[in-house]
Design a protein around this motif. Structure first.
Motif, PDB file in Angstrom:
ATOM      1  N   GLN A  60       6.012 -15.030   5.148  1.00  0.00           N
ATOM      2  CA  GLN A  60       5.758 -14.195   3.977  1.00  0.00           C
ATOM      3  C   GLN A  60       4.260 -14.063   3.708  1.00  0.00           C
ATOM      4  OE1 GLN A  60       7.931 -15.852   0.688  1.00  0.00           O
ATOM      5  NE2 GLN A  60       9.894 -15.080   1.386  1.00  0.00           N
ATOM      6  N   VAL A  61       3.536 -15.156   3.881  1.00  0.00           N
ATOM      7  CA  VAL A  61       2.087 -15.119   3.679  1.00  0.00           C
ATOM      8  C   VAL A  61       1.448 -14.158   4.680  1.00  0.00           C
ATOM      9  CG1 VAL A  61      -0.038 -16.477   3.916  1.00  0.00           C
ATOM     10  CG2 VAL A  61       1.860 -17.375   2.600  1.00  0.00           C
ATOM     11  N   GLY A  62       1.900 -14.201   5.931  1.00  0.00           N
ATOM     12  CA  GLY A  62       1.363 -13.291   6.943  1.00  0.00           C
ATOM     13  C   GLY A  62       1.613 -11.836   6.584  1.00  0.00           C
ATOM     14  N   THR A  63       2.816 -11.524   6.138  1.00  0.00           N
ATOM     15  CA  THR A  63       3.158 -10.162   5.744  1.00  0.00           C
ATOM     16  C   THR A  63       2.310  -9.713   4.565  1.00  0.00           C
ATOM     17  OG1 THR A  63       5.425 -10.497   6.503  1.00  0.00           O
ATOM     18  CG2 THR A  63       5.054  -8.664   4.995  1.00  0.00           C
ATOM     19  N   GLN A  64       2.174 -10.596   3.584  1.00  0.00           N
ATOM     20  CA  GLN A  64       1.370 -10.263   2.405  1.00  0.00           C
ATOM     21  C   GLN A  64      -0.094 -10.077   2.774  1.00  0.00           C
ATOM     22  OE1 GLN A  64       2.778  -9.708  -0.639  1.00  0.00           O
ATOM     23  NE2 GLN A  64       0.776  -8.960  -1.265  1.00  0.00           N
ATOM     24  N   GLN A  65      -0.586 -10.891   3.686  1.00  0.00           N
ATOM     25  CA  GLN A  65      -1.982 -10.781   4.121  1.00  0.00           C
ATOM     26  C   GLN A  65      -2.229  -9.442   4.805  1.00  0.00           C
ATOM     27  OE1 GLN A  65      -4.370 -13.075   3.364  1.00  0.00           O
ATOM     28  NE2 GLN A  65      -5.803 -11.551   4.123  1.00  0.00           N
ATOM     29  N   GLN A  66      -1.252  -8.988   5.611  1.00  0.00           N
ATOM     30  CA  GLN A  66      -1.393  -7.680   6.261  1.00  0.00           C
ATOM     31  C   GLN A  66      -1.463  -6.565   5.220  1.00  0.00           C
ATOM     32  OE1 GLN A  66       1.925  -7.421   8.926  1.00  0.00           O
ATOM     33  NE2 GLN A  66       0.964  -8.671  10.512  1.00  0.00           N
ATOM     34  N   GLY A  67      -0.606  -6.672   4.196  1.00  0.00           N
ATOM     35  CA  GLY A  67      -0.639  -5.673   3.116  1.00  0.00           C
ATOM     36  C   GLY A  67      -1.965  -5.703   2.368  1.00  0.00           C
ATOM     37  N   ASN A  68      -2.472  -6.906   2.114  1.00  0.00           N
ATOM     38  CA  ASN A  68      -3.759  -7.036   1.427  1.00  0.00           C
ATOM     39  C   ASN A  68      -4.895  -6.451   2.261  1.00  0.00           C
ATOM     40  OD1 ASN A  68      -2.461  -8.316  -0.642  1.00  0.00           O
ATOM     41  ND2 ASN A  68      -3.167 -10.370  -0.127  1.00  0.00           N
ATOM     42  N   ASP A  69      -4.860  -6.704   3.573  1.00  0.00           N
ATOM     43  CA  ASP A  69      -5.890  -6.160   4.464  1.00  0.00           C
ATOM     44  C   ASP A  69      -5.850  -4.629   4.467  1.00  0.00           C
ATOM     45  OD1 ASP A  69      -6.652  -8.751   5.083  1.00  0.00           O
ATOM     46  OD2 ASP A  69      -5.571  -8.800   7.000  1.00  0.00           O
ATOM     47  N   MET A 102      -4.751  -2.697   2.042  1.00  0.00           N
ATOM     48  CA  MET A 102      -5.283  -2.224   0.764  1.00  0.00           C
ATOM     49  C   MET A 102      -6.805  -2.351   0.700  1.00  0.00           C
ATOM     50  SD  MET A 102      -2.764  -3.478  -2.220  1.00  0.00           S
ATOM     51  CE  MET A 102      -1.095  -3.889  -1.818  1.00  0.00           C
ATOM     52  N   GLN A 103      -7.320  -3.436   1.248  1.00  0.00           N
ATOM     53  CA  GLN A 103      -8.766  -3.638   1.247  1.00  0.00           C
ATOM     54  C   GLN A 103      -9.466  -2.551   2.063  1.00  0.00           C
ATOM     55  OE1 GLN A 103     -10.383  -6.007  -0.628  1.00  0.00           O
ATOM     56  NE2 GLN A 103     -12.187  -4.814  -0.077  1.00  0.00           N
ATOM     57  N   LYS A 104      -8.877  -2.178   3.202  1.00  0.00           N
ATOM     58  CA  LYS A 104      -9.448  -1.097   4.011  1.00  0.00           C
ATOM     59  C   LYS A 104      -9.437   0.220   3.237  1.00  0.00           C
ATOM     60  CE  LYS A 104      -8.370  -2.981   8.556  1.00  0.00           C
ATOM     61  NZ  LYS A 104      -7.540  -2.850   9.760  1.00  0.00           N
ATOM     62  N   ALA A 105      -8.336   0.455   2.499  1.00  0.00           N
ATOM     63  CA  ALA A 105      -8.254   1.684   1.699  1.00  0.00           C
ATOM     64  C   ALA A 105      -9.307   1.673   0.601  1.00  0.00           C
ATOM     65  CB  ALA A 105      -6.864   1.827   1.109  1.00  0.00           C
ATOM     66  N   ILE A 106      -9.540   0.517  -0.003  1.00  0.00           N
ATOM     67  CA  ILE A 106     -10.550   0.408  -1.060  1.00  0.00           C
ATOM     68  C   ILE A 106     -11.948   0.597  -0.488  1.00  0.00           C
ATOM     69  CG2 ILE A 106     -11.645  -1.221  -2.663  1.00  0.00           C
ATOM     70  CD1 ILE A 106      -8.831  -2.368  -3.155  1.00  0.00           C
ATOM     71  N   ASP A 107     -12.195  -0.067   0.643  1.00  0.00           N
ATOM     72  CA  ASP A 107     -13.515   0.028   1.269  1.00  0.00           C
ATOM     73  C   ASP A 107     -13.813   1.445   1.752  1.00  0.00           C
ATOM     74  OD1 ASP A 107     -13.864  -2.667   0.805  1.00  0.00           O
ATOM     75  OD2 ASP A 107     -13.339  -3.284   2.850  1.00  0.00           O
ATOM     76  N   GLY A 108     -12.801   2.128   2.243  1.00  0.00           N
ATOM     77  CA  GLY A 108     -12.980   3.481   2.756  1.00  0.00           C
ATOM     78  C   GLY A 108     -13.075   4.519   1.648  1.00  0.00           C
TER      79      GLY A 108
END
Length: 102
Positions: free
Chosen positions: A55-64, A66-72
């Motif tokens: 679950q942590v891995g899945t959540q981390q992928q989602g966070n990454d 979102m972070q790319k979307a924010i950074d872009g």
């Protein structure tokens, strides 16, 4: 003669008798059962740990993502969609229909 009485005392101290042996056997059985029970708890905890790691891995992928979307900065369409869905904003020329049946 003194030596024989010392050996007799040692033998008397070591003898447990029927009830002593029964008690010792019950204690050993209780300890065995506790160890078996603890082992099953450890196995259950390890399975839960593996599930939580996934679950942590899945959540981390989602966070990454979102972070790319924010950074872009996101595209214009993404920003408009967020403004409409989450903030309730309306673009000029859009028609808004309100459902008053609820």
């Amino acid at each position: 003669m003194a030596k024989a009485s010392k050996q007799k005392k040692r033998r008397q101290q070591i003898r447990l008798g029927f009830f002593g042996r029964l008690l010792l056997l019950a204690l050993i059985a209780a300890l065995g059962w506790q160890l078996y029970h603890l082992r099953s708890q450890v196995e259950s905890a390890e399975a839960q740990k593996a599930q939580l790691i996934a679950q942590v891995g899945t959540q981390q992928q989602g966070n990454d993502k979102m972070q790319k979307a924010i950074d872009g900065g996101g595209s214009q369409d993404q920003m408009e969609e967020i403004a409409r869905d989450e903030l309730g904003l309306v673009a000029p020329g859009d028609r808004v229909f309100y459902d008053v049946s609820n």
